[in-house]
Design a protein around this motif. Sequence first.
Motif, PDB file in Angstrom:
ATOM      1  N   MET A   1       0.826  -1.201   0.000  1.00 14.55           N
ATOM      2  CA  MET A   1       0.000   0.000   0.000  1.00 14.55           C
ATOM      3  C   MET A   1       0.860   1.250   0.000  1.00 14.55           C
ATOM      4  O   MET A   1       1.960   1.253   0.554  1.00 14.55           O
ATOM      5  CB  MET A   1      -0.901   0.023   1.239  1.00 14.55           C
ATOM      6  N   ILE A   2       0.345   2.314  -0.628  1.00 16.69           N
ATOM      7  CA  ILE A   2       0.935   3.630  -0.466  1.00 16.69           C
ATOM      8  C   ILE A   2      -0.069   4.477   0.319  1.00 16.69           C
ATOM      9  O   ILE A   2      -1.276   4.406   0.089  1.00 16.69           O
ATOM     10  CB  ILE A   2       1.300   4.300  -1.802  1.00 16.69           C
ATOM     11  N   VAL A   3       0.428   5.275   1.268  1.00 17.38           N
ATOM     12  CA  VAL A   3      -0.458   6.020   2.156  1.00 17.38           C
ATOM     13  C   VAL A   3       0.097   7.409   2.430  1.00 17.38           C
ATOM     14  O   VAL A   3       1.302   7.646   2.337  1.00 17.38           O
ATOM     15  CB  VAL A   3      -0.647   5.277   3.501  1.00 17.38           C
ATOM     16  N   LYS A   4      -0.811   8.295   2.800  1.00 19.38           N
ATOM     17  CA  LYS A   4      -0.424   9.614   3.299  1.00 19.38           C
ATOM     18  C   LYS A   4      -1.585  10.173   4.117  1.00 19.38           C
ATOM     19  O   LYS A   4      -2.706  10.290   3.618  1.00 19.38           O
ATOM     20  CB  LYS A   4      -0.070  10.575   2.158  1.00 19.38           C
ATOM     21  N   ASN A   5      -1.311  10.470   5.371  1.00 21.19           N
ATOM     22  CA  ASN A   5      -2.315  11.049   6.277  1.00 21.19           C
ATOM     23  C   ASN A   5      -3.619  10.245   6.270  1.00 21.19           C
ATOM     24  O   ASN A   5      -4.698  10.767   5.993  1.00 21.19           O
ATOM     25  CB  ASN A   5      -2.583  12.509   5.913  1.00 21.19           C
ATOM     26  N   GLU A   6      -3.488   8.978   6.580  1.00 18.70           N
ATOM     27  CA  GLU A   6      -4.627   8.054   6.563  1.00 18.70           C
ATOM     28  C   GLU A   6      -4.966   7.543   7.966  1.00 18.70           C
ATOM     29  O   GLU A   6      -5.442   6.428   8.130  1.00 18.70           O
ATOM     30  CB  GLU A   6      -4.316   6.859   5.649  1.00 18.70           C
ATOM     31  N   GLU A   7      -4.748   8.365   8.994  1.00 19.69           N
ATOM     32  CA  GLU A   7      -4.991   7.894  10.354  1.00 19.69           C
ATOM     33  C   GLU A   7      -6.461   7.541  10.595  1.00 19.69           C
ATOM     34  O   GLU A   7      -6.781   6.741  11.465  1.00 19.69           O
ATOM     35  CB  GLU A   7      -4.546   8.945  11.371  1.00 19.69           C
ATOM     36  N   GLY A   8      -7.357   8.096   9.809  1.00 18.50           N
ATOM     37  CA  GLY A   8      -8.779   7.814   9.995  1.00 18.50           C
ATOM     38  C   GLY A   8      -9.249   6.527   9.354  1.00 18.50           C
ATOM     39  O   GLY A   8     -10.358   6.061   9.653  1.00 18.50           O
ATOM     40  N   THR A   9      -8.445   5.947   8.460  1.00 16.27           N
ATOM     41  CA  THR A   9      -8.916   4.773   7.709  1.00 16.27           C
ATOM     42  C   THR A   9      -7.969   3.581   7.757  1.00 16.27           C
ATOM     43  O   THR A   9      -8.404   2.443   7.536  1.00 16.27           O
ATOM     44  CB  THR A   9      -9.129   5.144   6.225  1.00 16.27           C
TER      45      THR A   9
ATOM     46  N   ASP B   1       0.129 -12.639   4.014  1.00 11.51           N
ATOM     47  CA  ASP B   1       1.285 -13.144   4.763  1.00 11.51           C
ATOM     48  C   ASP B   1       2.303 -12.066   5.077  1.00 11.51           C
ATOM     49  O   ASP B   1       3.200 -12.269   5.894  1.00 11.51           O
ATOM     50  CB  ASP B   1       1.966 -14.253   3.947  1.00 11.51           C
ATOM     51  N   GLU B   2       2.194 -10.925   4.424  1.00  7.73           N
ATOM     52  CA  GLU B   2       3.144  -9.832   4.623  1.00  7.73           C
ATOM     53  C   GLU B   2       2.443  -8.525   4.317  1.00  7.73           C
ATOM     54  O   GLU B   2       1.606  -8.452   3.408  1.00  7.73           O
ATOM     55  CB  GLU B   2       4.351 -10.007   3.688  1.00  7.73           C
ATOM     56  N   ILE B   3       2.744  -7.484   5.093  1.00  9.79           N
ATOM     57  CA  ILE B   3       2.190  -6.154   4.849  1.00  9.79           C
ATOM     58  C   ILE B   3       3.340  -5.176   4.645  1.00  9.79           C
ATOM     59  O   ILE B   3       4.221  -5.063   5.498  1.00  9.79           O
ATOM     60  CB  ILE B   3       1.305  -5.695   6.019  1.00  9.79           C
ATOM     61  N   VAL B   4       3.331  -4.485   3.511  1.00  6.61           N
ATOM     62  CA  VAL B   4       4.337  -3.475   3.183  1.00  6.61           C
ATOM     63  C   VAL B   4       3.623  -2.138   3.024  1.00  6.61           C
ATOM     64  O   VAL B   4       2.741  -1.993   2.181  1.00  6.61           O
ATOM     65  CB  VAL B   4       5.089  -3.825   1.884  1.00  6.61           C
ATOM     66  N   ILE B   5       3.990  -1.174   3.862  1.00  7.21           N
ATOM     67  CA  ILE B   5       3.378   0.154   3.821  1.00  7.21           C
ATOM     68  C   ILE B   5       4.422   1.167   3.378  1.00  7.21           C
ATOM     69  O   ILE B   5       5.500   1.264   3.969  1.00  7.21           O
ATOM     70  CB  ILE B   5       2.831   0.570   5.198  1.00  7.21           C
ATOM     71  N   VAL B   6       4.113   1.920   2.335  1.00  9.00           N
ATOM     72  CA  VAL B   6       4.989   2.991   1.859  1.00  9.00           C
ATOM     73  C   VAL B   6       4.282   4.315   2.114  1.00  9.00           C
ATOM     74  O   VAL B   6       3.213   4.578   1.567  1.00  9.00           O
ATOM     75  CB  VAL B   6       5.309   2.824   0.367  1.00  9.00           C
ATOM     76  N   ASP B   7       4.876   5.119   2.984  1.00  6.61           N
ATOM     77  CA  ASP B   7       4.308   6.407   3.347  1.00  6.61           C
ATOM     78  C   ASP B   7       4.939   7.505   2.496  1.00  6.61           C
ATOM     79  O   ASP B   7       6.158   7.553   2.329  1.00  6.61           O
ATOM     80  CB  ASP B   7       4.564   6.692   4.826  1.00  6.61           C
ATOM     81  N   THR B   8       4.105   8.389   1.955  1.00  7.64           N
ATOM     82  CA  THR B   8       4.608   9.421   1.049  1.00  7.64           C
ATOM     83  C   THR B   8       4.649  10.805   1.694  1.00  7.64           C
ATOM     84  O   THR B   8       4.655  11.815   0.994  1.00  7.64           O
ATOM     85  CB  THR B   8       3.772   9.472  -0.241  1.00  7.64           C
ATOM     86  N   GLY B   9       4.678  10.845   3.038  1.00  5.51           N
ATOM     87  CA  GLY B   9       4.834  12.137   3.691  1.00  5.51           C
ATOM     88  C   GLY B   9       3.765  12.467   4.706  1.00  5.51           C
ATOM     89  O   GLY B   9       3.350  13.633   4.819  1.00  5.51           O
ATOM     90  N   SER B  10       3.310  11.486   5.469  1.00  4.35           N
ATOM     91  CA  SER B  10       2.257  11.734   6.456  1.00  4.35           C
ATOM     92  C   SER B  10       2.734  12.664   7.561  1.00  4.35           C
ATOM     93  O   SER B  10       3.887  12.609   7.995  1.00  4.35           O
ATOM     94  CB  SER B  10       1.795  10.412   7.082  1.00  4.35           C
ATOM     95  N   THR B  11       1.802  13.494   8.032  1.00  4.69           N
ATOM     96  CA  THR B  11       2.078  14.362   9.170  1.00  4.69           C
ATOM     97  C   THR B  11       1.181  14.026  10.350  1.00  4.69           C
ATOM     98  O   THR B  11       1.177  14.739  11.350  1.00  4.69           O
ATOM     99  CB  THR B  11       1.883  15.834   8.774  1.00  4.69           C
ATOM    100  N   ASP B  12       0.414  12.941  10.235  1.00  7.67           N
ATOM    101  CA  ASP B  12      -0.467  12.521  11.319  1.00  7.67           C
ATOM    102  C   ASP B  12       0.044  11.213  11.913  1.00  7.67           C
ATOM    103  O   ASP B  12       1.240  10.934  11.885  1.00  7.67           O
ATOM    104  CB  ASP B  12      -1.911  12.401  10.824  1.00  7.67           C
TER     105      ASP B  12
END
Length: 620
Positions: free
Chosen positions: A243-251, A264-275
Amino acid sequence: MRVSIILYAEQASRTDPCIKSIQLHTARTYELIIINQLADPAVLDLYRDMPGCRLMTWPGRLNAAEGFKIAAAIAEGDYLVFLHDHVVVTSHLLTDLVECLESDPALAAVAPMLNDIEGEQRLDRTYPTIESLHKLARGLRTVRSRGALKSDKLVGHLLAMRRDAFFGIGGFDAERDADGIELSDFCGRLKRAGYELAIAQDCAAINSHPYEQEGDRLDLGVIDAPDVPQASASLPITVSLCMIVKNEEGTLDRCLSSVRGVVDEIVIVDTGSTDLTRSIAAKYTDDVYHFEWVNDFSAARNYAFSLATKEYILWLDADDILLPGDAVSLRDTLSKVTRDVDAISMPYHLSFDEEGNVTSSLRRNRIVKREKGFRWVGQVHEYLAVGGNIHESMAAVTHKREHTQTRRNLTIYEEREEKGERFSARDLYYYGNELKDHGLWERAIDQYERFLEYEDGWVEDRIAACGKMADGYHALGRTSEARQIILKSFTYSSPRPINCCKLGSYHMEEGDYAGAVGWYEQALHIPSSVTSAAYEIHGYRNWVPHLQLCVCYDRLQMTDLARMHNEKAAAYVPNHESVRRNRAYFEGLNLSESEEINRDERTRTAEGNQEVSQNHSAAG
């Protein structure tokens, strides 16, 4: 051109993994010169007969600057790579550094990104294992989105440079550059001589200092192996969620909790979250990475895909979930699907009515075989280019939209247009969509017209573009042109229910109820395809035309047919306001004794129904 790799070896426990990583991950022809400063020089005797390797041993001790300068004098390469023994080389790293130098004649020296250092070369965060750093390096190389950053200072853990530039300034200074790591004076002399320095931001090397107690350093070949381990055919396939995410604290928590027990594996790529996005992700996985946002969704998604290690990759957005029943269904699919399948498509449920029934959906390729290397395409409104053997699953992904409309995507298109970039057919279609969503109808129509001039546009997009152009013309008061462009959509394929309903609404606006009936009846009799990848609002093939036919037949004084179609609409949307009002209206007709009252009430109520139902037909 040949490359000379010069290694300053101080500790045997570091030197052996360093040399093995060079052997494993360097495809380009090179010579290796080892400056042997070990307490027991005999430790490296096993490398004495290695092809292309030379050992340099002195009775006294040389500091790094002295050793590097002497080794460079006997090196045969046009490019020199200086590194310390605590550096672990990642896949194709040295080749990429040299290619960076070759790409710009003004560059004299280039260095990679590193962990556990200070300054511009420092990686974005602390990585828990060497394996995670190898995955990061592999991802950076796959995406190649950041390029070279010009800099005034490089650190010397690993440094690649031109031989002529090195000797042009007299090489390292044995006093000022003694440790071969802090290179302020050396870099300053290069700059004063007119040379440029750069950080290769898409290349990462590993400083092994933080991991020396882990015991996994010797497993370098396994952790960066490019091939997927072969699993028994009797075992279920393994899946990485990327997944790619940014400021997704609500979801994000809702999304990740819905896939527990499925992947079996979770890979999270953050593109600049501030939350709190990153901390929420960390509850589910250690594989949380940063990707510097470059206005390119495909670059971010491809980077996330490159970090996966399982056989197959599932992708989701943060406001997507698997409902419990769909999670069970997907687990069943994954337990039965065979490894000759290249991709798995799944329905994507986008909106729902008050009863929870799906009102709009499409089908997307959601799970792909990692070894196939399928990639995302498109800077905005990206798509996953997939081919081969595709299995269709009935397990659905449910979209729970939380975000509001922004100008982000439209701004990206406008900036690309200002730069004079050439747009693909798909770009033009989605640029038109962004303009439409912001009510910029004239500009939207222009982009759709340009899109339709391309012959390689997807047929479903061509049909949809015609419908959206019709909405634009209608909003601008140009109904004749709206009707013409809808009819043009029929030349691409069979009529679509939504476009038939639009034609019916134009007839209703003109008071031609008999003419409208034919188009609404047509919408009801178009076959449905559960496997279609096209976006569809389901109401246009059932309750919307039924409700409109109720209005039309009422105006044509055909009350029984009007009542019948209202009840057929009720079978789909029993609590719809227009359905309830129509029932009350028809009951009033049965109870009224005055024909004049009937006629007045009929006119008043039918107009109300027409307004409500036409609003629905225009909503698409």
